[in-house]
Design an enzyme around this catalytic site. Structure first.
Site, PDB file in Angstrom:
ATOM      1  N   SER A 186       0.964  -1.196  -0.132  1.00  0.00           N
ATOM      2  CA  SER A 186      -0.060  -0.076   0.164  1.00  0.00           C
ATOM      3  C   SER A 186       0.854   1.241  -0.079  1.00  0.00           C
ATOM      4  O   SER A 186       1.851   1.122   0.406  1.00  0.00           O
ATOM      5  CB  SER A 186      -0.859  -0.161   1.165  1.00  0.00           C
ATOM      6  OG  SER A 186      -0.053   0.385   2.302  1.00  0.00           O
ATOM      7  N   ASP A 187       0.193   2.495  -0.600  1.00  0.00           N
ATOM      8  CA  ASP A 187       1.172   3.537  -0.306  1.00  0.00           C
ATOM      9  C   ASP A 187       0.996   3.892   1.307  1.00  0.00           C
ATOM     10  O   ASP A 187       0.291   3.242   1.985  1.00  0.00           O
ATOM     11  CB  ASP A 187       0.348   4.772  -0.770  1.00  0.00           C
ATOM     12  CG  ASP A 187       1.369   6.156  -1.101  1.00  0.00           C
ATOM     13  OD1 ASP A 187       2.390   5.994  -0.162  1.00  0.00           O
ATOM     14  OD2 ASP A 187       1.315   6.697  -2.067  1.00  0.00           O
ATOM     15  N   CYS A 188       1.815   4.525   2.157  1.00  0.00           N
ATOM     16  CA  CYS A 188       2.100   4.616   3.308  1.00  0.00           C
ATOM     17  C   CYS A 188       0.859   5.309   4.093  1.00  0.00           C
ATOM     18  O   CYS A 188       0.487   6.506   3.903  1.00  0.00           O
ATOM     19  CB  CYS A 188       3.427   5.343   3.570  1.00  0.00           C
ATOM     20  SG  CYS A 188       4.753   4.309   2.913  1.00  0.00           S
TER      21      CYS A 188
END
Ligand code: NAG
Ligand code: NAG
Ligand code: NAG
Ligand code: NAG
Ligand code: NAG
Length: 765
Positions: A289-291
Site C-alpha cells: 500500500s502507499d504509506c
C-alpha cells in the site's frame, strides 16, 4: 509526502539510524540450517512456503507491515520494506546515509525523472537505473538500505497543477511506458532475471493517482471517477508496461479510490487487472500500500464501518504489505472475526518471502553477483559522467534568437533569480545526499566566466526590494541569466498548485532586466510547466531554457549548454498550457476528452493553443528530414487474434526509417518523435499521438543519421468504451517532429475489417 510527514521521517531516521541494520538470515546455523527455505535446488515459492508454514498466526500478522519484525526464533531478522531511489538512492525509512566524510555518506544524484525523460533516450534511462541499483546494492551490503525500492512514480502527469508531476516521466502514457520498461530492467538486473533480482522496483501509484490536495480535495479521500476507456488508454498503459512487459516485482496501490473503491481494497485493480490480466504472479511479486493507505480505507474514505473490515478488504483484494501499521494493529481482530483466514495471511507472506528468496536473502554471499558491491562502486567516474549527461540531454531549448550559444566575447554574466545559486533544490524531492552540487552560477564560474549571483526576488515573494541590486549587477555584465520558475517541492509539497502562472514578481523582474537590452537568457526550473507567454512574446528575452530539476551536475550541464560545448536536444514531456487553463477544468475531473466543462487534457486531447507543445525543443543547428525507405500508401489490417496471442499489441506494425540530416554548423543530438493521427473507427483521435521515438547522438554537421522508428499494433489501435483495443480501417497520417523546426509526414490507408487486439477486464463489482 507532506511537510509534516517529511519532518517526522527525518526525526524517525535520526532516531533509528543506529538501530536499523540489515542482516541476512544465516542458513549455515540453527535454527535455519536444514530448513527448505535454504535449499538452492528448490523454487522460490516452495522455499518461501517452507518457512512461512512455521509461522504462528500472530507471526504472520506481525509481518504484514513495512517495518517487518521477522521471526527471531526461526532465524529471520527484521526487514524494512520501505526504501526509496527515484533518481538515486534516497532518504527514506530504509536508507541511512553515513555521516559526512564516511563511506556511504552520499549517492549519485541524477536529475528528477521529469528532466531525464525529456532526453527521450531509453538506453540512458536503463544505464541510470543500472547505476542506481548498483549503488543500492552496495548500500544494502553494508546495512544502509533495503533491497527493494518504492520507485518509480509512473502516473501520467495529466494536470499541470499536480504537486508531484516532477517525479514522473511526463504526460504521455506511451513515453512513460518505454521509460519504465527500460528503468525496471536497469533496477532489477534484466527482464525477470534468474536466479537473482538485483534490486526490486515498485511501480506506483496504482491507479489513477494524480491529485494531492487541491481546493479541499485530498488524495486520502479523493474518489477518482474514471471511465474504462480512459483507464485502458491513459491511466494504465505505464503499469501494463511495468508489470506485464518489464516484469516488475512490486506495485503500490494508491491513496485514492477508483470509482468508489479505495485502490488498496480494489480487487478489480489488484486482482482482475494486475494479476489475472497482466500476469503479476506470486513468484516474488507483491503489492504494497502507499504509506497509511490501508488505514485510510477506514479513517478517511470511510469505506468500511470498522478497522477489521478495512484491513480484511485490503488483504483479500491483494494488498500484501501495509506500509503503515493498520495491518499489525487490526488484522488480529479481523482474524478473530473470521474475516480472514490463515491461508489469506500465508498468501501475502509467501509473496513477500519468495521475493526475498529471489533477492538472495537466504543464499551464501559467495555465490551472489551483487554481494561483492561496496563503496568503491558508488559515485564512480562513470556514474558522475552519466548524471551530467542525463542533465545535458534533458535540458530543453524553448526559444532562441541566436543568442545561444553565447558569443565568445561574453566574459561576464550576471546570474539573477531564486534558482541562480540553487544547490539541493536541483535535486527536487525523493532525493538522497549528493556527492556535490554544482549550482548554475558555480557552473558558469567553473566554465571560466566572471559570474555574479543576485537573487533579486525569491520564487513567490511580492517584494521588489531586491530588484535594484539585481539590475545593478546585470547592468555591468556582458550577459544576464535569469534562473527562476517554480519549485513544487517547496511551494506545494503534498499540495497541488492553484495557478500555473509564474509565481511572485519574477516576470516583472525579467521585464525590467530585458529593458537593459543585454543578451538575456531565462532558465526555467521546476517540474511543471508554467505559462511562459510573456517570455515567448518579449523579443528582449533572447532565449529560454527549461532545466527541470537537473541533479548534482545541473550547473555544469547548464554552463556547457550556454557556451555551446554541449548542444541542447531535449523535448518537453508535458504541455505548457496558458495560465487560464486552471479555470477551465477542475483538477478532480479525470476525463481526458474535451467537453463543455473540459478543454481536453494533454497534447492528445487539448483543444486550446499551448504556449509550448509537448515534444517542443529547439537546437543549435538545423535538421532536414526525409523518409529513408519507401512507404506503402496502403496497409491491410492484419488478421490477428488476441485469443491466440495475448501480446498482439506488441507486434510490429511497421518500422518507419527517417533520414536526419544535420544541415547546420554544429554537431548535435536529435530526438526523432513519430506521431500518428487518423480518422478511422468510431472514435477518431482529435489530435496526434506519440507512437515511437528515438534519440540520435552526436550527428556531425553535414552528416545524416537514420532513425528507425518502430510502431507496434498497440500504438495504431484505439480503445473503445470497454477499454478493448481495436485497429480500425481509415486514413492515417504519421508525422515526424512537432513542426516547430521541421516536420515530415506520410499518409496511408488501413484497409480491411476492424480487428480487436485485446480484451480489457470489466469491473463487475
Ligand atoms: C481473539 O480471540 C481469542 C479467543 O477468544 C482471544 O483470546 C484473543 O484475545 C482475541 N484476540 C484479539 C486480538 O482480540
Ligand atoms: C571505505 O570503502 C573502501 C572501498 O570499498 C574500503 O577500501 C575502505 O576500507 C572503506 N573504509 C572504511 C572505513 O570502511
Ligand atoms: C552560492 O551559495 C553558497 C552557499 O550555499 C555560497 O557559498 C556561494 O558563495 C554562493 N555563490 C555565489 C556566486 O554567490
Ligand atoms: C519570499 O520573500 C517573502 C518576502 O518578500 C517572504 O515573506 C517569503 O517567506 C519568502 N518565501 C520563501 C519561499 O523564501
Ligand atoms: C503575447 O502575444 C500575443 C500575440 O501577439 C498577444 O495576444 C498576447 O496578449 C501577448 N501576451 C503577453 C502576456 O504579452
Amino acid at each position: 509526502m507532506n511537510r509534516q510527514f517529511k519532518a517526522f521521517l527525518v526525526a524517525y531516521f535520526v532516531g533509528r539510524a543506529a538501530a536499523l541494520v540489515y542482516t541476512f538470515p544465516d542458513c549455515t546455523v540453527a535454527p535455519l540450517k536444514g530448513n527448505a527455505v535454504c535449499d538452492l535446488t528448490k523454487d522460490p515459492i516452495t522455499r518461501a512456503q517452507a518457512i512461512i508454514s512455521e509461522f504462528t498466526v500472530d507471526e504472520l500478522m506481525a509481518n504484514t507491515v513495512n517495518l517487518s519484525p521477522g521471526v527471531p526464533r526461526l532465524g529471520l531478522p527484521s526487514y524494512q520494506w520501505w526504501s526509496e531511489a527515484l533518481h538515486g538512492v534516497a532518504n527514506s525509512p530504509g536508507v541511512t546515509f553515513a555521516s559526512p566524510g564516511s563511506n556511504f555518506s552520499f549517492a549519485t544524484s541524477f536529475p528528477q525523472p521529469i528532466l531525464m525523460s525529456a532526453a527521450f533516450d531509453d538506453p540512458l534511462i536503463k544505464e541510470v537505473a543500472t547505476i542506481i541499483s548498483t549503488e543500492a546494492r552496495a548500500f544494502n551490503n553494508f546495512g544502509r538500505a533495503g533491497i527493494d525500492f518504492f520507485t518509480p512514480n509512473i502516473n501520467p502527469f495529466k494536470d499541470p497543477r499536480w504537486g508531484r508531476g516532477q517525479e514522473t516521466p511526463g504526460e504521455d502514457p506511451f513515453h512513460i511506458s518505454q521509460y519504465v520498461f527500460n528503468l525496471i530492467q536497469g533496477l532489477q538486473g534484466g527482464l525477470d532475471p534468474e536466479p537473482y533480482f538485483k534490486v526490486i522496483g515498485d511501480c506506483k501509484h496504482f491507479a489513477a493517482y494524480d491529485l494531492e490536495d487541491w481546493d479541499g480535495n485530498n488524495r486520502m479521500s479523493f474518489n477518482a471517477i474514471v471511465t474504462t476507456q480512459d483507464l485502458s488508454e491513459f491511466y494504465l498503459p505505464p503499469f501494463q508496461s511495468c508489470v506485464r512487459d518489464a516484469k516488475v516485482a512490486s506495485v503500490m496501490c494508491s491513496y485514492n479510490s477508483v470509482n468508489g473503491i479505495p485502490s488498496c481494497a480494489n480487487s478489480y485493480l489488484l486482482q482482475s487487472i494486475l494479476r489475472d490480466y497482466w500476469g503479476f504472479d506470486n513468484k516474488g511479486r507483491w503489492v504494497t500500500s502507499d504509506c497509511d493507505a490501508v488505514d485510510n480505507i477506514f479513517s478517511t474514505h470511510h469505506y468500511t464501518a470498522t478497522y477489521p473490515e478495512a484491513v480484511a478488504d485490503a488483504l483479500l483484494a491483494g494488498t500484501d504489505i501495509d506500509c503503515g501499521t493498520a495491518y499489525s494493529l487490526h488484522l488480529p481482530d479481523a482474524f478473530n472475526q473470521s474475516l480472514i483466514t490463515r491461508p489469506d495471511l500465508e498468501q501475502a507472506l509467501v509473496r513477500q518471502y519468495s521475493s526475498l528468496v529471489r533477492l538472495g536473502f537466504f543464499d551464501p554471499p559467495s555465490i551472489q553477483p551483487y554481494r561483492q558491491l561496496d563503496w568503491s562502486n558508488v559515485n564512480t567516474p562513470n556514474a558522475q559522467a552519466l548524471a551530467y549527461q542525463a542533465a545535458v540531454e534533458g535540458i530543453t531549448l524553448l526559444k532562441n534568437d541566436g543568442t545561444l550559444p553565447l558569443k565568445k566575447s561574453i566574459k561576464s554574466i550576471a546570474f539573477v533569480g531564486p534558482w541562480a545559486n540553487a544547490t539541493t533544490s536541483m535535486q527536487g524531492n525523493y532525493e538522497g545526499i549528493a556527492p556535490f552540487l554544482v549550482s548554475p552560477v558555480q557552473g558558469a564560474i567553473n566554465a571560466g566566466f566572471q559570474a555574479t549571483f543576485t537573487e533579486g526576488t525569491n520564487m513567490t515573494g511580492t517584494s521588489t526590494d531586491g530588484f535594484a541590486a539585481a539590475l545593478a549587477a546585470a547592468s555591468i555584465a556582458d550577459a544576464i541569466v535569469y534562473a527562476g520558475g517554480i519549485d513544487e517541492t517547496v511551494e506545494s509539497e503534498g499540495n497541488d498548485r492553484m495557478a500555473i502562472s509564474w509565481p511572485g514578481v519574477q516576470l516583472e523582474l525579467v521585464a525590467q532586466l530585458s529593458a537593459l537590452k543585454k543578451p538575456l537568457v531565462v532558465v526555467q526550473f521546476g517540474g511543471g510547466q508554467v505559462d511562459g507567454t510573456a517570455l515567448k512574446n518579449n523579443t528582449q528575452v533572447n532565449a529560454v531554457l527549461w532545466a527541470g530539476y537537473p541533479g548534482q551536475s545541473g550547473g555544469t550541464a547548464l554552463a556547457d549548454i550556454l557556451t555551446g560545448k554541449a548542444a541542447p536536444a531535449g523535448r518537453l514531456t508535458t504541455t505548457q498550457y496558458p495560465a487560464d487553463y486552471v479555470n477551465e477544468v477542475p483538477m478532480t475531473d479525470m476525463t481526458l476528452r474535451p467537453s463543455t466543462t473540459n478543454p481536453g487534457r494533454t497534447y492528445v486531447w487539448f483543444t486550446g493553443t499551448p504556449v509550448f507543445e509537448f515534444g517542443h525543443g529547439l537546437h543549435y543547428t538545423k535538421f532536414a528530414l526525409s523518409w529513408a525507405s519507401s512507404l506503402p500508401s496502403k496497409y491491410e489490417i492484419p488478421k490477428v487474434s488476441f485469443a491466440q496471442n495475448k501480446l498482439v499489441d506488441l507486434e510490429v506494425f511497421d518500422t518507419f526509417n527517417v533520414g536526419v540530416r544535420n544541415t547546420g554548423k554544429v554537431t548535435s543530438d536529435y530526438v526523432a518523435l513519430l506521431f500518428l493521427s487518423g480518422n478511422g473507427g468510431p472514435a477518431p483521435l482529435p489530435n496526434k499521438r506519440l507512437v515511437s521515438y528515438t534519440r540520435l547522438h552526436q550527428i556531425p554537421a553535414g552528416r545524416q543519421s537514420t532513425a528507425a522508428l518502430k510502431v507496434t499494433l498497440g500504438s495504431v489501435a484505439r480503445a473503445d468504451t470497454n477499454g478493448d483495443l481495436w485497429v480500425f480501417p481509415g486514413t492515417y497520417q504519421v508525422t515526424v517532429d512537432t513542426g516547430a523546426e521541421v516536420s515530415l509526414t506520410h499518409q496511408f490507408e488501413l484497409v480491411g475489417e476492424a480487428v480487436q487486439i485485446s480484451s480489457f477486464p470489466q469491473d463487475s463489482s
